[in-house]
Design a protein around this motif. Structure first.
Motif, PDB file in Angstrom:
ATOM      1  N   GLY A 117     -13.331 -11.112   3.863  1.00 15.90           N
ATOM      2  CA  GLY A 117     -12.645  -9.823   3.958  1.00 15.90           C
ATOM      3  C   GLY A 117     -12.798  -8.940   2.743  1.00 15.90           C
ATOM      4  O   GLY A 117     -12.156  -7.890   2.668  1.00 15.90           O
ATOM      5  N   ARG A 118     -13.666  -9.308   1.796  1.00 11.93           N
ATOM      6  CA  ARG A 118     -13.786  -8.510   0.576  1.00 11.93           C
ATOM      7  C   ARG A 118     -14.517  -7.189   0.817  1.00 11.93           C
ATOM      8  O   ARG A 118     -14.366  -6.253   0.023  1.00 11.93           O
ATOM      9  N   LEU A 119     -15.343  -7.118   1.855  1.00 13.82           N
ATOM     10  CA  LEU A 119     -16.099  -5.894   2.115  1.00 13.82           C
ATOM     11  C   LEU A 119     -15.398  -4.970   3.104  1.00 13.82           C
ATOM     12  O   LEU A 119     -15.878  -3.869   3.359  1.00 13.82           O
ATOM     13  N   ALA A 120     -14.301  -5.407   3.671  1.00  9.50           N
ATOM     14  CA  ALA A 120     -13.524  -4.541   4.557  1.00  9.50           C
ATOM     15  C   ALA A 120     -12.699  -3.573   3.704  1.00  9.50           C
ATOM     16  O   ALA A 120     -12.458  -3.818   2.519  1.00  9.50           O
ATOM     17  N   PRO A 121     -12.277  -2.448   4.262  1.00 12.55           N
ATOM     18  CA  PRO A 121     -11.394  -1.541   3.509  1.00 12.55           C
ATOM     19  C   PRO A 121     -10.147  -2.292   3.044  1.00 12.55           C
ATOM     20  O   PRO A 121      -9.475  -2.946   3.844  1.00 12.55           O
ATOM     21  N   GLN A 122      -9.852  -2.208   1.777  1.00  7.06           N
ATOM     22  CA  GLN A 122      -8.715  -2.942   1.230  1.00  7.06           C
ATOM     23  C   GLN A 122      -7.400  -2.185   1.381  1.00  7.06           C
ATOM     24  O   GLN A 122      -6.349  -2.792   1.541  1.00  7.06           O
ATOM     25  N   VAL A 123      -7.461  -0.879   1.343  1.00  6.64           N
ATOM     26  CA  VAL A 123      -6.255  -0.066   1.524  1.00  6.64           C
ATOM     27  C   VAL A 123      -6.642   1.143   2.375  1.00  6.64           C
ATOM     28  O   VAL A 123      -7.660   1.791   2.124  1.00  6.64           O
ATOM     29  N   ILE A 124      -5.854   1.420   3.385  1.00  7.75           N
ATOM     30  CA  ILE A 124      -6.072   2.591   4.223  1.00  7.75           C
ATOM     31  C   ILE A 124      -4.798   3.419   4.240  1.00  7.75           C
ATOM     32  O   ILE A 124      -3.717   2.934   3.913  1.00  7.75           O
ATOM     33  N   LYS A 125      -4.951   4.676   4.616  1.00  8.34           N
ATOM     34  CA  LYS A 125      -3.795   5.567   4.712  1.00  8.34           C
ATOM     35  C   LYS A 125      -3.668   6.053   6.149  1.00  8.34           C
ATOM     36  O   LYS A 125      -4.642   6.478   6.757  1.00  8.34           O
ATOM     37  N   LEU A 126      -2.455   5.971   6.657  1.00  5.49           N
ATOM     38  CA  LEU A 126      -2.164   6.374   8.036  1.00  5.49           C
ATOM     39  C   LEU A 126      -1.350   7.655   8.031  1.00  5.49           C
ATOM     40  O   LEU A 126      -0.382   7.788   7.275  1.00  5.49           O
ATOM     41  N   GLN A 127      -1.765   8.586   8.878  1.00  2.64           N
ATOM     42  CA  GLN A 127      -1.016   9.825   9.056  1.00  2.64           C
ATOM     43  C   GLN A 127      -0.771  10.005  10.554  1.00  2.64           C
ATOM     44  O   GLN A 127      -1.695  10.237  11.324  1.00  2.64           O
ATOM     45  N   VAL A 128       0.491   9.857  10.957  1.00  4.54           N
ATOM     46  CA  VAL A 128       0.852   9.941  12.367  1.00  4.54           C
ATOM     47  C   VAL A 128       1.632  11.224  12.597  1.00  4.54           C
ATOM     48  O   VAL A 128       2.627  11.484  11.915  1.00  4.54           O
ATOM     49  N   ALA A 129       1.171  11.994  13.541  1.00  2.00           N
ATOM     50  CA  ALA A 129       1.920  13.191  13.924  1.00  2.00           C
ATOM     51  C   ALA A 129       3.045  12.803  14.870  1.00  2.00           C
ATOM     52  O   ALA A 129       3.031  11.749  15.499  1.00  2.00           O
ATOM     53  N   GLU A 130       4.038  13.666  14.960  1.00  2.00           N
ATOM     54  CA  GLU A 130       5.147  13.398  15.876  1.00  2.00           C
ATOM     55  C   GLU A 130       4.660  13.469  17.315  1.00  2.00           C
ATOM     56  O   GLU A 130       3.911  14.353  17.688  1.00  2.00           O
ATOM     57  N   GLY A 131       5.051  12.518  18.105  1.00  3.38           N
ATOM     58  CA  GLY A 131       4.581  12.470  19.482  1.00  3.38           C
ATOM     59  C   GLY A 131       5.579  11.790  20.371  1.00  3.38           C
ATOM     60  O   GLY A 131       6.783  12.054  20.316  1.00  3.38           O
ATOM     61  N   VAL A 132       5.091  10.858  21.211  1.00  2.00           N
ATOM     62  CA  VAL A 132       5.962  10.173  22.161  1.00  2.00           C
ATOM     63  C   VAL A 132       7.011   9.356  21.436  1.00  2.00           C
ATOM     64  O   VAL A 132       8.174   9.315  21.815  1.00  2.00           O
ATOM     65  N   VAL A 133       6.597   8.668  20.349  1.00  2.38           N
ATOM     66  CA  VAL A 133       7.547   7.866  19.579  1.00  2.38           C
ATOM     67  C   VAL A 133       8.198   8.771  18.544  1.00  2.38           C
ATOM     68  O   VAL A 133       7.530   9.268  17.639  1.00  2.38           O
ATOM     69  N   PRO A 134       9.480   9.016  18.646  1.00  2.00           N
ATOM     70  CA  PRO A 134      10.107  10.029  17.793  1.00  2.00           C
ATOM     71  C   PRO A 134      10.135   9.666  16.322  1.00  2.00           C
ATOM     72  O   PRO A 134      10.250  10.543  15.480  1.00  2.00           O
ATOM     73  N   PHE A 135      10.083   8.389  16.003  1.00  2.31           N
ATOM     74  CA  PHE A 135      10.171   7.984  14.596  1.00  2.31           C
ATOM     75  C   PHE A 135       8.820   7.517  14.071  1.00  2.31           C
ATOM     76  O   PHE A 135       8.748   6.783  13.097  1.00  2.31           O
ATOM     77  N   ALA A 136       7.703   7.944  14.711  1.00  3.09           N
ATOM     78  CA  ALA A 136       6.376   7.459  14.322  1.00  3.09           C
ATOM     79  C   ALA A 136       6.052   7.785  12.874  1.00  3.09           C
ATOM     80  O   ALA A 136       5.348   7.039  12.194  1.00  3.09           O
ATOM     81  N   ALA A 137       6.569   8.912  12.376  1.00  2.00           N
ATOM     82  CA  ALA A 137       6.240   9.309  11.013  1.00  2.00           C
ATOM     83  C   ALA A 137       6.790   8.349   9.974  1.00  2.00           C
ATOM     84  O   ALA A 137       6.369   8.378   8.819  1.00  2.00           O
TER      85      ALA A 137
END
Length: 669
Positions: A333-353
């Motif tokens: 797993g050393r060549l996989a992305p070690q840290v990613i960033k998620l940005q979720v817009a408001e949608g069906v799940v009200p608390f997704a953010a």
């Protein structure tokens, strides 16, 4: 006959003889002049014939293959102290001294032209141009692979690939080495050295050691660059087809020197290059120590003979070492992305953010189908988790679940459309995500974090210059859902922070407002959850540190962070909550927001996030308690002091003198 007649006859005879003598002399003179003229013409014709014969010989050399069957062996002149000398051995040298097995030819390519033809000739520079094209193409290929990744590494390999692709990559690496004749020829030519004798065109007698070594050097560089390019493209490929396609592309560039040599033989680069290629195809060379090895002992000549074998296997061992390191790193797993960033817009799940933020690869935890799981930073136990499931309704897909112990194939709350990618970032931006009951959630925006220190641990306080120092709350709702008519004051504070300090925890990227009468054993808060502002009921600490102040408790006691967690993920102690402020311009402050009662728990999710029930609004007022003559003036014309408090001199009360004074026909409480 009389005497007069005899006299006349003698006179006539004498005159005739005189005339005949003069005519003969003139004729002879004419004949001599004509002979001289013809001799001059003959000489001129012979010169023209000789000139034509020389031109014919030159043309035959350029067009016809060189016939060296009757040409004797000659020694190549070598450079010594800056001058060309002919190093002749003692004794006579005969052609019969050279055995057939000692004869050899140089590779028929443009590198041999560089090694044998004059520096200032057209064949030499034509060959150098072709070599430059080879090297430039290989360099552009490698540069494109490096620049197309937007990574800090020079070469970026995929997170992982199927086993059959690893097998194809290993085989392609071995074939690329064995097929690279330029690499072998360069090593062999360098250790064999400049040939001793030749049997061919006079051009080869001017070969020098410096030019020979230069040819070997650029041949080795191009050969190694071709092998490295083939290796990089093979290991970066993610399918067997891509491995083979990339290998063929590099081989085409590597074979340009052979193609150019063949075109030279056909006359595409002019008669000089054609003659050079013809001569090289016919010439024979001999080296005094070539192939003369004592097989029974390890000698220097033995090493020189097999240097190309050792060199090729040395390069192969190096590349296979890099290859196995890459394979081990991929599986770890050393060549996989070690840290990613998620940005979720408001949608069906009200608390997704709430799940917005950084996710770190869990390299110590279990892998799912040779893929890493990603845990939400700062909320590793209770936050979001990305994992891979190999079978959801017969399809492979990435899933999103909540909590570190969740199973990507069983406890997921969201899944992507079918995918076999080994890196979650390889999901296309338009990849759709669905809930467990197949409700479309939209697409998630994910990006690689190159510098976690700055991108994940540097959420500074948002607009600290606009933050109110104290808040006043009117018509607060108590624990029994009864309206409290009293005004309540909350003061601003930061946890272990000033306005410029950075955080990872969402609740700490905004100020925390604490009720003025709070102590660790009994306190109320207004704080940000990552999506909304919440007003808590009375929260009570069970800490044994009885003497600590409220600020010390918030800064140092881990129980405080536990209370924040339970509030964000379970809705504990939450009285009121605002609607989502993710897309609001004033999300950094609770001023001017609408407040609602908390929504009931969604049965699809294991946690009860504090989400506004917009059908049940609550009419409360949150105002800034610190005055400012421009942005937040005191009511009823009262004066704002230098310490940002109002002077309610006309009898009003409240932080901003908002409560009317006595005697104005309105009953004040």
């Amino acid at each position: 006959m009389d005497a007069w007649s005899l006299a006349m006859k003698d006179k006539s005879k004498s005159h005739l003889e005189d005339n005949r003598s003069e005519s003969d002399d003139t004729l002879v003179q004419l004949l001599i002049e004509r002979v001289d003229h013809m001799e001059t013409k003959v000489q001129r014709s012979e010169a023209e014939i000789e000139k034509l014969q020389r031109r014919v010989l030159i043309a035959e050399k350029r067009i016809s293959p060189l016939d060296n069957s009757h040409i004797p062996w000659r020694r190549i002149k070598k450079e010594e102290n800056g001058s060309a000398v002919d190093r002749c051995e003692e004794g006579e040298f005969n052609d019969t001294d050279i055995k057939p097995e000692e004869e050899y030819q140089l590779p028929m390519d443009i590198y041999t032209i560089v090694a044998s033809w004059r520096f200032n000739s057209r064949p030499f520079w034509t060959s150098m141009l072709v070599i430059a094209v080879q090297i430039v193409l290989l360099g552009l290929l490698l540069t494109d692979q490096a620049q197309g990744t937007a990574e800090s590494d020079i070469v970026v390999f995929p997170a992982n690939v199927p086993t059959i692709v690893h097998v194809a990559q290993a085989l392609a690496t071995v074939i690329a080495i064995m097929d690279q004749d330029d690499l072998r020829s360069a090593i062999e030519g360098y250790f064999d050295g400049l040939p001793t004798r030749f049997k061919g065109d006079d051009e080869f007698q001017r070969m020098t050691k410096a030019q020979w070594n230069f040819s070997c050097a650029i041949r080795f560089f191009q050969g190694f660059l071709s092998v490295w390019s083939a290796f990089v493209l093979a290991v970066q490929a993610e399918t067997v087809f891509d491995v083979l396609l990339n290998f063929l592309g590099v081989k085409f560039v590597s074979d340009l020197d052979d193609l150019a040599f063949n075109l030279s033989q056909l006359g595409y680069f002019g008669d000089q290059c054609q003659r050079a290629s013809k001569c090289i195809s016919e010439v024979r060379f001999q080296q005094d120590n070539h192939n003369k090895v004592d097989e029974s002992s390890w000698t220097r000549s033995w090493f020189y003979k097999y240097a190309h074998v050792l060199g090729v296997f040395g390069v192969l061992a190096m590349l296979l070492g890099v290859f196995f390191y890459v394979v081990i790193s991929q599986n770890a797993g050393r060549l996989a992305p070690q840290v990613i960033k998620l940005q979720v817009a408001e949608g069906v799940v009200p608390f997704a953010a709430v799940f917005n933020g950084c996710y770190a690869a869990d390299r110590k935890g279990p892998k799912y189908n040779r893929r890493l799981a990603y845990m939400q930073k700062g909320f590793e136990e209770t936050g979001g988790k990305f994992g891979f499931c190999g079978d959801i309704g017969g399809e492979q897909t990435w899933t999103f679940s909540v909590g570190s112990a969740s199973d990507p194939c069983g406890g997921w709350v969201g899944r992507s459309s079918p995918s076999t990618t080994y890196s979650i970032l390889d999901l296309a931006d338009n990849t759709q995500w669905f809930s467990s009951d197949d409700v479309l959630l939209g697409n998630l925006q994910m990006s690689r974090v190159l510098n976690p220190t700055s991108e994940c641990k540097s959420f500074t306080i948002d607009k600290p210059e606009e933050l109110c120092e104290e808040l006043t709350l009117e018509r607060r709702i108590d624990a029994n859902n009864q309206e409290d008519p009293r005004s309540t004051l909350f003061y601003k504070t930061f946890v272990n922070s000033t306005g410029a300090t950075a955080f990872t925890y969402h609740a700490l990227t905004h100020p925390i407002y604490v009720r003025s009468s709070s102590i660790p054993r009994n306190f109320n808060l207004i704080f940000f959850t990552g999506q909304s502002w919440v007003l808590t009921d009375v929260m009570k600490s069970t800490s044994e540190r009885k003497s600590q102040s409220m600020q010390e408790y918030m800064d140092n006691d881990p129980e405080f962070y536990s209370l924040l967690n339970s509030t964000i993920f379970f809705g504990s102690n939450v009285t009121l909550v605002t609607d989502s402020v993710i897309n609001a311009a004033n999300s950094h402050t609770p001023l001017g927001l609408r407040w609602f009662r908390i929504q009931g728990q969604d049965p699809r999710f294991p946690y009860n996030y504090p989400t506004a029930d917009e059908s049940r609004p609550v009419d409360i007022v949150v105002e800034c308690a610190t005055c400012n003559n421009s942005t937040n003036p005191c009511d009823y014309g009262c004066i704002c002091r230098a310490d940002q408090t109002c002077d309610c001199e006309v009898g009003g009360s409240g932080a901003l003198c908002q409560q009317l004074p006595w005697g104005d026909t309105i009953c004040d409480p």
